[in-house]
Design a protein around this motif. Sequence first.
Motif, PDB file in Angstrom:
ATOM      1  N   GLN A 370     -19.845   2.902   4.462  1.00 50.73           N
ATOM      2  CA  GLN A 370     -18.398   3.612   4.277  1.00 50.73           C
ATOM      3  C   GLN A 370     -17.322   2.491   3.710  1.00 50.73           C
ATOM      4  O   GLN A 370     -17.258   1.479   3.741  1.00 50.73           O
ATOM      5  N   TYR A 373     -15.016   0.730   6.295  1.00 49.23           N
ATOM      6  CA  TYR A 373     -15.782  -0.420   6.847  1.00 49.23           C
ATOM      7  C   TYR A 373     -15.875  -1.671   5.696  1.00 49.23           C
ATOM      8  O   TYR A 373     -15.621  -2.919   6.108  1.00 49.23           O
ATOM      9  N   LYS A 440     -13.353   5.834  12.997  1.00 50.62           N
ATOM     10  CA  LYS A 440     -12.857   4.717  12.232  1.00 50.62           C
ATOM     11  C   LYS A 440     -12.730   3.514  12.985  1.00 50.62           C
ATOM     12  O   LYS A 440     -12.784   2.433  12.510  1.00 50.62           O
ATOM     13  N   TYR A 442     -14.086   2.688  15.258  1.00 43.34           N
ATOM     14  CA  TYR A 442     -15.417   1.742  15.604  1.00 43.34           C
ATOM     15  C   TYR A 442     -15.739   0.794  14.347  1.00 43.34           C
ATOM     16  O   TYR A 442     -16.014  -0.372  14.597  1.00 43.34           O
ATOM     17  N   TRP A 443     -15.626   1.338  13.243  1.00 39.84           N
ATOM     18  CA  TRP A 443     -15.940   0.598  12.036  1.00 39.84           C
ATOM     19  C   TRP A 443     -15.091  -0.647  11.775  1.00 39.84           C
ATOM     20  O   TRP A 443     -15.358  -1.651  11.590  1.00 39.84           O
TER      21      TRP A 443
END
Length: 745
Positions: A370, A373, A440, A442-443
């Motif tokens: 991503q 990320y 989002k 989380y990343w």
Amino acid sequence: MAENPSPAPAADWQVTSATPPSLSVIVPTHRVQGYIRQCLESILACDLPNLEVIAVNDASPDRCGEILDEIAARDPRVRVRHLAENVGLGEARNIGLDMATGDYVWFFDSDDYATEGAVHAIVDRLAQTRPDVLLFDYAREYWHGKVKRSVINDLFRVPPAPDVFTCAERPSVLRLMMTAWNRAIRREYLLELGLRFSRGYYEDYNVTYPILLAAERISLLDQVCYIYRQRRRGAITKTRSQKHFDAFPQYDRVFAFMDRMGPEADQFRARMFDRTIWHLLVIMEADDRLPEADRARFFAGMAEIYRRYRPADHVMPDDALLAKKYALIAKNDFKGFERLHAKVRTRARAGKVKRKLKAVANNSKRRGMQFFYRSQLRRPIDDKLAVYGAYWFRGYACNPAAIYEKARELAPHVKGVWVVKPENVADMPKGVKYVVLGSKEYWRTMARAKYFVNNVNFPNALVKRRGQVHVMTEHGTPLKKMGLDQLQYPAGGGTMDFEALIRRADRWDYHLSANPLTTEVWERSFPCDYEMLEIGYPRNDRLVRATAGERDRLRAELGIPAGKKAVLYTPTHRDYRRDFAPTFDIRRFAQELGDEYVLLLRAHYFYKPEAELWDRERVIDVSAHRSVEELCIASDALLTDYSSIMFDYAVLPDRPIVIFAADWETYRLTRGVNFDLMEFPPGVVARTEEDLLKGFRAGTPWGDAAARSRAAFRDRFCPWEDGRASERAVRRVFLGENVPNPPRP
């Protein structure tokens, strides 16, 4: 070394099946607690009475000495010598040789193992040929499971060899690997030659070459008898070190032996010279041997060896590249050698690099890290942020939860955030911060956090940044085989990608161990560069501190009727089955136990049990309960098969444990186990449903014999459970303190 190294006279043996030769296997041991059991068990698997194993504990700082004593107590063929100071492999072998009484000696490395039937085959061949030296073949076992026989195994067959011969008659034996462990040596012959192993690296060369040069009787056994384990870490001679310079005096000793042999040795000088230069080139050209700053000095030493020992009749090799290297060594032209070496390496690597870049590009296109990320990975690490996860992000549980709670107390400056799957959000305790897996946030959290604490691995896509700290807590004592040990058990390993597994384990900085057995298993099954925290399991702190009031509260919450004995039933997952299939009739069992009991069913999280299989008045399904620790505290006894919960439950000193092992042989053969549970049970063992019922009806789980078994099991597997494991973890990981481990049992 003896003054007169002339060949010892061959003994006048009379070969009869009634007088097989005796064999002493000498096993120096140091820092191999994860491997020494398999090593010795592979040697002792034979039923030969004329076998002795001499294990020399070279002041090993781990549990090697205790393991050796344990094995020696069970098998009188094992003798153990404990050294007060570390003397090194060579001297430890000499000590073992001085203790040996066998007709032949076999020097065995303690992280390797013998193949099935190897000891019998070796002794049989010794009886047939009575050689001075018997050479046999080996195979390399790589960490990823591949086993490959030695690449020059044809030397055992081509040309066909007589039963016995001399080195002059078959000089190709000098090309075999010159280790101590691929040969059995007549003990008196070795002593008469006065040969001793040296200190330092390559300590066996001044023994393994001379015994072949001087032997009057050499024999071959065309069989793989020895498995040479290629460990991912821990191999001494594959470590960058100045100790590789030890090769020079070792070869000096070999050539000095030849000098004392006199003219008889002249026929071997050219071959020995080529073998010496070959080996020194292996060291020089390997990427993992010499520190960069020492390469020129090593090359100069090689040039001196070349000048000193090249015989007048030596012929340059036919291989053009090797001949160029010889010429550069002869001139001590280090810069020229480096240019040639770099040129050869560039050509060899060009194709590999091209293929690798293409594969990486294609993989990136498929997986697509991503963008968000990647952008977060460029931002600073948050030193006050810790990520927690448990059981593939199913919720708040186990060792990570215990560490999280203790960190809130002792390291409140570190903010903890849990990762959970969307379907498990509702189960998160109030006040515990979390991020949803794949979101989002989380990343962002995964990119920026300093600490990562989990009882399973984080996903492959996680990029470990420099400065981030990963803690693997695990979630059970491994009765069953784990990690790389599963390679030999396809039913358990299935389609597991072991290389990916080890790449994930390479991210660990700390690895928790609950007991000495666990340390042995983790070192072998996850051979990565982490710090082992031998502290007990944090989740068990609660069991140590459990009170009667807490037990009463939990029993009321679970709906356990007053006055009834609650038996916690926790069947484990079986790799050879796909669904939840109890190994006994739960309905019948609960009914026949009578009104005195209630069964708490805790199915493995892989399964969803069918309620119609039991009587709801007598069975309470607690499979979805938030905490197995609470179930342990609330129950009166544990009924399980091979679940690791038995090790945690044993922390409770007054709670019986019953093992129902109806399919023990199948489980042991399909999944593999790290010890024989039938030999070291935590209490009562039942092999049939009738025996299980009979035992409960008679109250056997609460009897004195069961209590003695439980106490012995507890001493063996719960030595560090003192209620402070969480504190030790937090102080070491978050506060950077050097917290002493609990004392060893």
